[in-house]
Design a protein around this motif. Sequence first.
Motif, PDB file in Angstrom:
ATOM      1  N   PHE A 162       0.835  -1.196   0.000  1.00 45.94           N
ATOM      2  CA  PHE A 162       0.000   0.000   0.000  1.00 45.94           C
ATOM      3  C   PHE A 162       0.873   1.252   0.000  1.00 45.94           C
ATOM      4  O   PHE A 162       0.592   2.228  -0.700  1.00 45.94           O
ATOM      5  N   TYR A 163       1.954   1.206   0.774  1.00 49.07           N
ATOM      6  CA  TYR A 163       2.923   2.309   0.775  1.00 49.07           C
ATOM      7  C   TYR A 163       3.465   2.535  -0.640  1.00 49.07           C
ATOM      8  O   TYR A 163       3.493   3.670  -1.135  1.00 49.07           O
ATOM      9  N   GLU A 164       3.927   1.473  -1.273  1.00 50.62           N
ATOM     10  CA  GLU A 164       4.523   1.614  -2.598  1.00 50.62           C
ATOM     11  C   GLU A 164       3.520   2.174  -3.612  1.00 50.62           C
ATOM     12  O   GLU A 164       3.865   3.019  -4.440  1.00 50.62           O
ATOM     13  N   ILE A 165       2.282   1.694  -3.548  1.00 50.24           N
ATOM     14  CA  ILE A 165       1.252   2.159  -4.483  1.00 50.24           C
ATOM     15  C   ILE A 165       0.950   3.636  -4.261  1.00 50.24           C
ATOM     16  O   ILE A 165       0.910   4.435  -5.203  1.00 50.24           O
ATOM     17  N   MET A 166       0.725   4.008  -3.002  1.00 45.24           N
ATOM     18  CA  MET A 166       0.376   5.396  -2.705  1.00 45.24           C
ATOM     19  C   MET A 166       1.533   6.333  -3.042  1.00 45.24           C
ATOM     20  O   MET A 166       1.337   7.400  -3.644  1.00 45.24           O
ATOM     21  N   HIS A 167       2.741   5.928  -2.669  1.00 44.16           N
ATOM     22  CA  HIS A 167       3.896   6.777  -2.938  1.00 44.16           C
ATOM     23  C   HIS A 167       4.086   6.964  -4.445  1.00 44.16           C
ATOM     24  O   HIS A 167       4.340   8.081  -4.922  1.00 44.16           O
ATOM     25  N   PHE A 168       3.966   5.882  -5.188  1.00 44.25           N
ATOM     26  CA  PHE A 168       4.070   5.973  -6.651  1.00 44.25           C
ATOM     27  C   PHE A 168       3.019   6.936  -7.200  1.00 44.25           C
ATOM     28  O   PHE A 168       3.311   7.781  -8.062  1.00 44.25           O
ATOM     29  N   SER A 169       1.800   6.842  -6.692  1.00 40.25           N
ATOM     30  CA  SER A 169       0.709   7.662  -7.225  1.00 40.25           C
ATOM     31  C   SER A 169       0.922   9.149  -6.952  1.00 40.25           C
ATOM     32  O   SER A 169       0.484   9.995  -7.737  1.00 40.25           O
ATOM     33  N   TYR A 170       1.597   9.475  -5.844  1.00 37.78           N
ATOM     34  CA  TYR A 170       1.837  10.892  -5.538  1.00 37.78           C
ATOM     35  C   TYR A 170       2.806  11.532  -6.534  1.00 37.78           C
ATOM     36  O   TYR A 170       2.868  12.763  -6.632  1.00 37.78           O
ATOM     37  N   HIS A 171       3.544  10.701  -7.244  1.00 35.40           N
ATOM     38  CA  HIS A 171       4.502  11.223  -8.214  1.00 35.40           C
ATOM     39  C   HIS A 171       3.982  11.119  -9.649  1.00 35.40           C
ATOM     40  O   HIS A 171       4.752  11.253 -10.597  1.00 35.40           O
ATOM     41  N   HIS A 176      -4.064  13.623 -12.930  1.00 37.01           N
ATOM     42  CA  HIS A 176      -4.292  12.179 -13.106  1.00 37.01           C
ATOM     43  C   HIS A 176      -5.640  11.802 -12.492  1.00 37.01           C
ATOM     44  O   HIS A 176      -6.081  12.404 -11.510  1.00 37.01           O
ATOM     45  N   TRP A 177      -6.282  10.769 -13.063  1.00 29.03           N
ATOM     46  CA  TRP A 177      -7.624  10.396 -12.605  1.00 29.03           C
ATOM     47  C   TRP A 177      -7.660  10.031 -11.124  1.00 29.03           C
ATOM     48  O   TRP A 177      -8.710  10.152 -10.468  1.00 29.03           O
ATOM     49  N   SER A 178      -6.528   9.605 -10.561  1.00 32.80           N
ATOM     50  CA  SER A 178      -6.500   9.234  -9.142  1.00 32.80           C
ATOM     51  C   SER A 178      -6.893  10.407  -8.242  1.00 32.80           C
ATOM     52  O   SER A 178      -7.404  10.201  -7.132  1.00 32.80           O
ATOM     53  N   GLU A 179      -6.696  11.630  -8.710  1.00 35.02           N
ATOM     54  CA  GLU A 179      -7.017  12.798  -7.901  1.00 35.02           C
ATOM     55  C   GLU A 179      -8.517  12.980  -7.703  1.00 35.02           C
ATOM     56  O   GLU A 179      -8.942  13.776  -6.852  1.00 35.02           O
ATOM     57  N   SER A 180      -9.332  12.245  -8.465  1.00 33.73           N
ATOM     58  CA  SER A 180     -10.788  12.333  -8.309  1.00 33.73           C
ATOM     59  C   SER A 180     -11.305  11.426  -7.185  1.00 33.73           C
ATOM     60  O   SER A 180     -12.475  11.516  -6.814  1.00 33.73           O
ATOM     61  N   ILE A 181     -10.445  10.576  -6.636  1.00 32.79           N
ATOM     62  CA  ILE A 181     -10.840   9.701  -5.523  1.00 32.79           C
ATOM     63  C   ILE A 181     -11.043  10.567  -4.284  1.00 32.79           C
ATOM     64  O   ILE A 181     -10.167  11.365  -3.937  1.00 32.79           O
ATOM     65  N   PRO A 182     -12.179  10.445  -3.596  1.00 39.45           N
ATOM     66  CA  PRO A 182     -12.443  11.284  -2.422  1.00 39.45           C
ATOM     67  C   PRO A 182     -11.324  11.194  -1.383  1.00 39.45           C
ATOM     68  O   PRO A 182     -10.932  10.096  -0.976  1.00 39.45           O
ATOM     69  N   GLY A 183     -10.824  12.331  -0.966  1.00 38.76           N
ATOM     70  CA  GLY A 183      -9.793  12.395   0.068  1.00 38.76           C
ATOM     71  C   GLY A 183      -8.377  12.210  -0.432  1.00 38.76           C
ATOM     72  O   GLY A 183      -7.421  12.539   0.285  1.00 38.76           O
TER      73      GLY A 183
END
Length: 225
Positions: A162-171, A176-183
Amino acid sequence: MDATNASQRMALQFRQRYRSAMNPDYVPYLHAGFVFSFGLGIMLFSATQLELSQPLGWLILLLALLVGNFGEYAIHRWLGHNKLGNGGLFYDRHTGDHHHFFVDSLMTCDSARDWRVLFFPPWLIVLVVITIALPGQWLINQFSELTLGAFWSVGIVFTYLFYEIMHFSYHLPTGHWSESIPGYLTLKQRHIRHHNLALMHHANFNITLPLFDALLSSSDPHQTN
């Protein structure tokens, strides 16, 4: 603006040096593929042993998630941003490389080869499994007739992935579509602020859920870039 431009120029210069020193044989998809296939393999192996009807098992899972979240915070704050004894190699890789490759005004990868400085090295997930996940699973099973220790392994490996996925997504790039996820955007902005060179040693050390940042008063709620 001048400080932003200066940090961005330094990051661009650092990127050029870092990339020129990289092993030309580095394969980014093999790097990421090993981390996630190994981690998911361990989780699936442990999941086959879960006794889902056992309330104690779910408490063990919750404990593993809390331990994983604290480990993420503690290792990041006290090893990633402090050069302590045998942790010097981790400090050099994190503060020395990662935080000079990615600054708050330059957070995205230009190609998959930049994953070399984004993901943890592949051997680290193996180390976590053989020193934390599996020994904890074995120890818990010694005190139970059921295989409750499997909940521990699933929780520990999940927090790592989960750390690796979230950290990757912040970069990933802005928009990116991930920014539409609530919170989610709030979490991403917290991490971007952490990459401000003046702030990185002081705030926003949790990458996934900022639980221990809140408990240990190291959250920075204000925009600094």
